[in-house]
Every structure is written in C-alpha cells, then in structure tokens.
Design an enzyme around this catalytic site. Sequence first.
Site, PDB file in Angstrom:
ATOM      1  CG  ASP A   1      -2.205   0.866   0.910  1.00 27.96           C
ATOM      2  OD1 ASP A   1      -2.116   1.758   0.036  1.00 27.96           O
ATOM      3  OD2 ASP A   1      -3.248   0.679   1.567  1.00 27.96           O
TER       4      ASP A   1
HETATM    5  C1  BGC Z   1      -4.949   3.420  -0.292  1.00 32.67           C
HETATM    6  C2  BGC Z   1      -5.094   2.445  -1.438  1.00 32.67           C
HETATM    7  C3  BGC Z   1      -5.009   3.172  -2.756  1.00 32.67           C
HETATM    8  C4  BGC Z   1      -3.681   3.940  -2.816  1.00 32.67           C
HETATM    9  C5  BGC Z   1      -3.478   4.684  -4.112  1.00 32.67           C
HETATM   10  C6  BGC Z   1      -3.693   4.234  -0.460  1.00 32.67           C
HETATM   11  O1  BGC Z   1      -3.582   5.160   0.565  1.00 32.67           O
HETATM   12  O2  BGC Z   1      -4.938   2.724   0.929  1.00 32.67           O
HETATM   13  O3  BGC Z   1      -6.321   1.779  -1.320  1.00 32.67           O
HETATM   14  O4  BGC Z   1      -5.122   2.292  -3.832  1.00 32.67           O
HETATM   15  O5  BGC Z   1      -3.667   4.865  -1.737  1.00 32.67           O
HETATM   16  O6  BGC Z   1      -4.450   5.625  -4.346  1.00 32.67           O
END
Ligand code: BGC
Length: 706
Positions: free
Chosen positions: A264
């Site tokens: 993530d």
């Molecule tokens: C979120 C993800 C997301 C990523 C990119 C992160 O902070 O937890 O779910 O895909 O950001 O946008």
Amino acid sequence: MKTTGAAAMMLAMPDVFLAALSGLSDDEIEKRVQELLGKMTLDEKIAQMHGISSFNDWGWAFLVPSDLVVLSYDTAENKRLGIPAFKMVSGPRGIGRGTARGTCFPVEMARGASWEPALEEKVGEVMGYETRAVGCNVQLSPCMNVLYHPSWGRAQETYGEDPYHLGRMAVGYVVGTQQYVMTSVKHFAVNNIDNSRYFVNAVVDERTLREIFLPHFKMSIDAGAATVMSSYNHLNGPLAGQNHHLITDILKNEWGFKGLVMSDWVQAVRDTVAAANAGLDLEMPTGAHFGKPLKKAVQDGLVSEQTIDQAVTRILRCKFKFLPPDYTAGFDRKKVGGKEFARIARETEQKSLVLLKNDRLALPLRRGQVKTILVLGKLADTANTGDLASSLADPPYVITPLQGLKNLGGDSVKIIYDPGRNSSRVRALAKLADAVVIVAGLTWRDESEGVALPVFFPGDRLDLNLPPDQEELIKAASEASQRVIVILEGGSAITMESWKDQVEAIVMAWYPGMEGGNAIAEALFGEVNPSGKLPIVFPKSRDQLKKFDPEAKEVAYDRYYGYRWFDQKGLEPAFPFGFGLSYTTYQYRNLKLDQKTVGQNGKIIAQVEVTNTGKMSGEEIVQLYVGAKGSRVDRCVKELKAFAKIPLQPGETRTVALELKAADLAYYNLNTNAWEVEEIEYTVMVGPSSRPEDLKLSDNFKIAGA
Ligand code: BGC
C-alpha cells in the site's frame, strides 16, 4: 419492473484485446520471462521492483486539474529490453481524479447490496475499459476487507461484512475488469480501522484469519486476480506488507498465487530487508525502500539474488500476460464517462437500493394521486458520491436526487424543494404536499479513508446517528405529514431509532454514483422495484456492537461480529444482514435437499420454491445459511454459504437450486494446521434474510465418509 436496457448490453470490444490478453500460453510466458531475466542486470531488476512517483501520497492529486492529465502511479519502463511500465489508477467507484472524467458508480458497499456478481462483472468491465482507455494498466481495486464494525471510515469501499458474499462480488469485479487490465485486490489483510491504520496491530488467531479474513481473497485469487495490495496495519506483529506468513506461506505457497504483491502507499514498507524477504514484490508508489536500499541489501548479502529474481519473475509474468505492445489501440477515450457506461452506473444503483421500511404502502408514489412532492434536505441537492481520498472519482456530472425527481416527475408532479433548515417552515410546507421526500445521510465529511491530511479527511465514524440537524428535520416533517419518505445516503450502517417509527418509508441509497438521482426517482415512482438487501447489519445503537477504538494500538479480532455477533448474543438489530423489502411479496416453500448424507468430497443441492405473491414483478435474493450441530469446536450459529438472485413476475413460481459443497463447511483446525470437515449433522436454512423468523424453512443433513 422496468430496468434500463443495460442488462442486455455488451461492451463493444476490439478484437485486439482478446487476442492480446489471452494470446500467450502460460508456457510461452514463463519461457519469455526467464529469457528476459537472463539479460537483466541487478540494477535493471531492482528498477522493476518499485514505483517512480516523486511524492509519497496521493493528496497532491487535489492540485491537479482533472481534465488535463492522467494521474497514475507508475513504475519505470526499461527501454533497452522493451519492458513496459505499470501505470496504476485507483478505484473502486471510478477511475479517479485526473483521468478524463470517468464514470462514477455507486460505491462498493452499494454494489454489495445488489448481491449480483454478474452485474459487478459489468461494472468491472467498464472500470477496466476506462482504465485502459486513459492509458493505464492496473486498476487498484477491488477493496475487499471484511466490514468488522460500521465505524470503519472506508466502509463504503468494501462490499459488506460476510466473507462468502464479499468473495462472490469481488470475483465478479475481477473477472470483468481483467478483460482489459490487471486488478489489485486489497488490502491484504485485516484492515478494519483507518485512523490507526499505520500503527495498529491486528491480533487474530490462525483459525479466525483463515475462516473470516481470508476466504474472499482466496476466491479472488482462484478467479485469476493479477496483483494483491498489502494493507497498512500490522498483523500479529509484523506489518502486513512485511509479513512472511501472510504473503509467502499462505498467499504464494499455499494458494499458489502466481501474480505480484505490491505495498500500500504510505509507510506500508518500513524495512527493506524484512519486506523483500517476506515476499513483497513491488514497493509503491516510490522506491524509498526498494530502490537503492534494496541494492545495498543484496550487496550486503541480506537479501538474496534469488529473492530478487523471484519478485521480478512475478512482475514480468504479469506484464507478459496483460500488456500487449499496442496496449491502448482501439480503445475509445470518448467512451470514458459517456452514455453507454452511464446506463450501467444507473442500473447498478437501481439494484443497490434497499427498501428498509414501507408502512401503509407509502411507496411507490402514484402519479395522479401524488401531485405535490416536498423534497427536503441539503443532500437532495448535493452531488454526494462518497469519500474524497484515494477512492475519489471525478465524473462528468452527477444527477442529484432532486434533479432525478424533477427529470422523472415531469409536468404531472409539482416538486417543491427546501433545504430544511427551519423547522416551522418545514412543517408549513409539509402540510401542503401529498408526500415528503427527505434526503438525509452522510458525506465525505463524516466518513473517509484516514490519510496523512487530517484537515480534509475525518477517517473513522464513531457516532452512527445522522447529524442532529437532519434528525430534527425528519422529526419536524413527520409531525406535519403522514407520508414521509427518507432516502439515506452513506457508506455504512446508520442508526435511526429516534426517528424510524415516525416516518412511513426508508430507502438506503448509499453513495449512489453519478446516475444515482435518476435511479432513486425511478424507485420512488415505482418504475424500478427495489431489490437490494443489506450486506451488513444495521444495529439499533452502537451499544449493541463491540467497542471500536479508532486510536487503538492493538485490536484482537474473533469470529463474532456482524450477524455472527447478533446471533451469538441473541440481539435484535434494527435491520438484519440480508434484509430488504420490495414493492411485491414473496413466499418460500418446499425446501428439499437432494441427499441426507453426503461424503467429505461431495455436495448437496438445496431446492426451494419461491413465488411472487404480489402484483409487481421483482427480483428476490434467496439466501442459504448453514449451522453445525454438535461440533467439537466453537462455531457461529449460522453462516451464509450460498445465494441467488431471481427475477419473478407476479404469480410466478421458480425453483431455485443452491449448491453446497461439504468442503465449504470445513473449519480450520489449529492443532493440525489444516482444514477439517467434521462428520456431524448440519442444518440448512433458506429464506429472504438472516433474521431467524425469515429462516423457518430448514432441513438437516450429515457429512460422513469420503
Ligand atoms: C490506499 C489504497 C489506494 C492507494 C493509491 C492508499 O492510501 O490505501 O487503497 O489504492 O492509496 O491511491
């Protein structure tokens, strides 16, 4: 029942995609991967293993004018060897900001309420098409975390609380989206709080992990999901993205996952060596740990070259499988956010609406009878499509409920609108109207992803009631009108004991997407018969639930939450899991199991007759739950094991067949570290919701022998 023609529509697909996505055989892909790997230097390999964004957070997306750029998160291409880059955009309700104003669907929680994996496949097709048409190749969705508590700020981004239901919906999405691009199933795993997401340690015993938090991920892997995104939280100690047991032992070794695992976005990797050795293949969105530090770790002998090769193999494998050279050829950018896809967004909301209450047949509103409608509430006139954090979508337009009612009401119905700030005015206006429609609920200011910019983002939601001014409004209107219909928007459960008995009808509309207002109006006027059912429990109050601490450093999870918790405690919720009314009525009869004893490797078919006993056609969601009798281990009273959605004309009866494999009833044995199917008796319960009174049709069968 009228639905749009979208159900029958297939997306026009240039042939090139089919050939490109399925063109290479697995053997050929493996051969090419190994050939390419043999030509790569260590630097080139490591360059494949991280993103190249110059910022560590997507908060900056707010500064970018939407129509101008495609804001994607990229990895590096390798020009020398012709290796393309990953270009990723977030979902799950639309392709995100800066991506040419794409279609905005109802949020995943709404789509979960449709209980229709085939519809979710169509949503996925659109998401995949649009992602590809704007030049990207990984769609960072679906989110599929179990909603353990309705306070989770990102509740709207997942499909519900039940692993089986979550898995079925996510499989639909993965299959649809991957006709065009890769998906990333997220967040792996046990991500259930947002405020504390960067530091909370989820403590889960192996059995609960396997039975509650992972089955739906496994279902999506079996359906071919290309990538998996780790979660931010710790799991039993290590960070999820640095968790060898989760990533390598379970996902890769046990489940045989062949794709890649990415991190993530913010602080999900903190230790280069631990992450690489745990099996994380790709750091996103930067190379803070998998850039130079990873090379040094290899040189110092802390991460082996074999580990690097394994990660790069997975990355190249995904690229060979999903990225043909003429990647966007034939994709029409003009279709992005266009009419064809808007119809699917509308159909999706039509099928996501949950009719929670309908006393004295307040709904549908009959033209001729209802000449003046008073529409109240500021949300009636607000584009309210959900969170503004990573799941933000940026559609070309949003039809509000007020606009939808005006569109459909036409000249025959007079619509009066008032935001409802003044109670005496509300009472006076309500007396003049034949019906009052109040649009109430939550917005991005009440619940959201909790990110690094707390000024904008509220995160988790502790108070499950409506904001007090909205409760006041509902009470004022109900004092003056006998026909008050409340439309609720939001991504999770809303408690409503203080006003629910005072109104005639309640419809849960969730965050309804860019066509939501039209779909809501169609349901209110009876052109659409609501068929959605709750994918989560709506409690009467927060006190009925386990404690939710959004700042917790550590949280222990067991298998009792949602309907499993209400069953175990014998509590009565406001609205149970699986519940939803219709403008028609259904009768269930003659439950029959095809066998009374089945072997460990066998399956039984449960058949039940369902009749539409009302005057309107509709769609009914038939649910099958199973309870174990005399188990050696602690078991939930019942668990959802099958469901089907069936269309029924007035007077029509259909026999619904639901399949149940003995293996689906296995529990995870902590002594043997293996799944075990107990040779005992099981009770099958079939009906329209999880409420005990709705599950009177039941029968028993035994599992015995092989
Ligand atoms: C979120 C993800 C997301 C990523 C990119 C992160 O902070 O937890 O779910 O895909 O950001 O946008």
